[in-house]
Scaffold this active site. Sequence first.
Site, PDB file in Angstrom:
ATOM      1  N   SER A  97      37.377   5.154  54.308  1.00  0.00           N
ATOM      2  CA  SER A  97      36.556   4.980  55.504  1.00  0.00           C
ATOM      3  C   SER A  97      35.094   5.088  55.109  1.00  0.00           C
ATOM      4  O   SER A  97      34.748   5.707  54.098  1.00  0.00           O
ATOM      5  CB  SER A  97      36.878   6.068  56.529  1.00  0.00           C
ATOM      6  OG  SER A  97      36.473   7.342  56.053  1.00  0.00           O
ATOM      7  N   ASP A  98      34.237   4.478  55.892  1.00  0.00           N
ATOM      8  CA  ASP A  98      32.831   4.823  55.775  1.00  0.00           C
ATOM      9  C   ASP A  98      32.674   6.243  56.308  1.00  0.00           C
ATOM     10  O   ASP A  98      33.585   6.797  56.932  1.00  0.00           O
ATOM     11  CB  ASP A  98      31.963   3.822  56.557  1.00  0.00           C
ATOM     12  CG  ASP A  98      30.531   3.762  56.035  1.00  0.00           C
ATOM     13  OD1 ASP A  98      30.084   4.728  55.386  1.00  0.00           O
ATOM     14  OD2 ASP A  98      29.854   2.742  56.274  1.00  0.00           O
ATOM     15  N   TRP A  99      31.528   6.850  56.088  1.00  0.00           N
ATOM     16  CA  TRP A  99      31.341   8.266  56.395  1.00  0.00           C
ATOM     17  C   TRP A  99      31.403   8.499  57.910  1.00  0.00           C
ATOM     18  O   TRP A  99      30.579   7.978  58.658  1.00  0.00           O
ATOM     19  CB  TRP A  99      30.034   8.750  55.793  1.00  0.00           C
ATOM     20  CG  TRP A  99      30.225   9.311  54.414  1.00  0.00           C
ATOM     21  CD1 TRP A  99      29.828  10.546  53.984  1.00  0.00           C
ATOM     22  CD2 TRP A  99      30.880   8.705  53.291  1.00  0.00           C
ATOM     23  NE1 TRP A  99      30.211  10.731  52.660  1.00  0.00           N
ATOM     24  CE2 TRP A  99      30.853   9.622  52.217  1.00  0.00           C
ATOM     25  CE3 TRP A  99      31.509   7.479  53.090  1.00  0.00           C
ATOM     26  CZ2 TRP A  99      31.419   9.340  50.972  1.00  0.00           C
ATOM     27  CZ3 TRP A  99      32.076   7.198  51.842  1.00  0.00           C
ATOM     28  CH2 TRP A  99      32.029   8.118  50.805  1.00  0.00           C
ATOM     29  N   ALA A 102      33.623   7.321  59.884  1.00  0.00           N
ATOM     30  CA  ALA A 102      34.082   6.119  60.596  1.00  0.00           C
ATOM     31  C   ALA A 102      35.538   6.220  61.009  1.00  0.00           C
ATOM     32  O   ALA A 102      36.001   5.437  61.839  1.00  0.00           O
ATOM     33  CB  ALA A 102      33.879   4.880  59.738  1.00  0.00           C
TER      34      ALA A 102
END
Length: 877
Positions: A285-287, A289
């Site tokens: 995941s993005d941070w 997200a």
Amino acid sequence: MYTVTTLSAFLLVIFSTCQFVSGIAINKRIAVPAGYVAPPYYPTPHGGWISDWSESYRKASLLVSNLTLAEKTNITAGSGIFMGRCVGNTGSALRAGIPQLCLQDGPLGVRNTDHNTAFPAGITVGATWDKDLMHRRGVALGEEFRGKGVNVYLGPSVGPLGRKPRGGRNWEGFGADPVLQAFGGSLTIEGVQSVGVIATIKHLIANEQEMYRMYSLVQPGISSNLDDRTLHELYLWPFAEGVRSGVGAVMMAYNAVNGSANSQNSYIINGLLKDELGFQGFVMSDWLAQISGVASALSGLDMSMPGDVHTIPLLGNSYWMYEQTRSVLNGSLPLDRLNDAVTRILATWFQLGQDQNYPPPNFDTNTQDAEGPLYPGALVSPSGVVNQFVDVQGTHAEVAREIARDAVTLLKNSNNALPLKPNATLKVFGTDAEKNPDGINSCSDQGCNKGTLGMGWGSGSARYPFMDSPIDALNARGASYQFFNTDSFPSNSDPSANDTALVFVTADSGENYITVEGNPGDRTSANLNLWHNCDKLIQDVAAKYSNVIVIIHTVGPVLMEAWIDLPSVKAVLVAHLPGQEAGNSLAQVLFGDVSPSGHLPYTIPTSESNYPASVSLVNFEVGQPQDTFSEGLYIDYRHFNKENITPRYAFGHGLGYTTFSFSNASITSITPLTATPPTRPAKGETPAYSTSIPPASEAYWPDNFNRIWRYLYSWLEKSDADAAAAVANTSAKYPYPDGYSNEQKPGPAAGGAQGGNPALFDTAYDVSVTVTNTGTVSGRAVAQLYVQFPPGITFDTPIIQLRDFEKTDVLEAGASQVLSLRVTRKDLSVWDVVSQNWVVPDVAGDYGVWIGGASDTLGLRCGTQTGSCEEGVASPV
């Protein structure tokens, strides 16, 4: 002052309240327009069926077979934001010899550290149109990240693609074309991974603006709504090439696609990435997200970063870690899915050779001090040495300077105003000419536009070890100049007829957690105008000086109509975002040491009204904002050509101090075309494990374990673990999503290898062209190859589409070089949404293969039907 106990209680009350509010907000939706769907795709395809990865998967499976449940879940998630030296820190399994993995930004250099190189940004690399430089920068980046002990480099960025000219993070990628992005991304990956660092291609997918991209307490993240063909032919294209290059990790975007959040979009992760593209690495995941636990795991997410919940981090709450342990014990999350996630992570670790003599982190992204807290996010943390100040720069300044120099793009040069004479008398205007007076790293994550603009702002930035400014370069040359460090025209410049005025101007953007001069990441306040009212500065200088040179440091296209045709404005250079090497690289071009050889990686319009309305920034909506890609394939030059709009400067445009001709072209058929590719290869074997739920004891806290509050752990209290295991033996069942299945699929026809069906990348035609320097000074040329589909086909296609490019060596006046280009099966195909495959729409048709120095100066055409090439024909656009 709050004690730890009272502060904890207070934060927990706030967190509980916000979770309730968040649930209300996220559940309030605006309907996705009809026809835009995110179909379910389950289960997650197992990794390991590609022969190039089989040995790494064999090694990983041996480890996974002997890990406990808590060790497995510990590897798949971060230990929490600010809970370690790196921006992301996984858990470990030290008993099995598996360390924490360090994940670190960013695409142009090691973020928030020291003794590193601040490389030119991706958009600058794209402007070189130089494949060798793209690869060499990747190698240098890899060496620096490895030298700092980083396992996972969070780059390159090929999404956003640049659909929206005002998008905040376009500058992190390589240009507004999928092929230019694909070469930039894949060559960066190959360079980075050649030294054993795991590269991360990002952000999958359709993350084209900064505002409202994130799921929050207020609203769900923006939904990018796009059709299947547009998804494949534009936005997925560079990711396919990155996967084909063997990229180890993929980062999901914050936004939703067709109403489904990317971090749990089963069609995107399971269907497109892991099955159709055959991706063998791990998906993160993005941070912050990730917005769910079991649902995101079932949809193919392998690693949660930084591990916290997305609503309010830093409270020790996680969707995974201990919750994932619980989910396996209670039967919600199939052990098969967890085993595959862990195997993918460890196989990537083995694939890059990180099990042998890989250095641990020697820096701390949270501080520049030598000593500090080991876990800065904790209220109470042990301290120690966190920065060893290891110098990883090597000779990388040389490649950084070469990129910055060869990206400089000459747009206009009336009366040969450039190059400057060595004895020119210069008047220099604009704050962009000199370093930030507050300090080159005075703004966190470069979140300001002061002084020379070398990069945009946000997580894609890096700290400067130094800044070689244009003024520094003038001093180094002993140039005769007077500098006016202001963005307003000074009254005391004392114009003279022999003066040459250099005007330095900027346009900036970045990530949306920082707002700079009213721009929340995207260019909302400035739009496509120059910052600091510099259109007026140029006009005022041009009113007083008869020989004006404009130098632009910019994140993307800027409007020039207010001054571009003024008689005094003799030359315009776009220096893009040069990083630390802004000075000498530019001076070499200004004074004619080298001829400029950069070309635009995007189109420059005459007005924002040139663009389709659908590529405007989407504003706030109550509920989930909808961003519908109704323009389809027609972005940037594709749109301008379709609508017959003449831009100010076309995609690929770039002048030099010399001229070139393209001649003696030939086209040779290599692989005969068929309407559809040959049948894909079958999947190979993948690791097999027991699917029985492990005993609850594998999740018990270790005895006498010293816990750090807020740190994320994978263990459960004995009572919690036992209770979860008891649930598995009841009739309670997890509400699996529609379409869920645990039966592995053979894979779609369009798949079969990393990047898709390997036959897609077969060379259909080899093309050669002779490039001759017809001018009087040495220089380099770029041969750009565009494909035009035959008339009469049933598919609507853009008039021309970039498919390959090559750059010459430095050619002396009169010298020639033969360049080799290629056209692949995929280059001549379209995505058929009915058959769900790539098809050549007219096998016997005459595809036009156009070659030239820019998208609007294509005077050489080769025909696939005739097998011959013609010179001097009218350009198709």
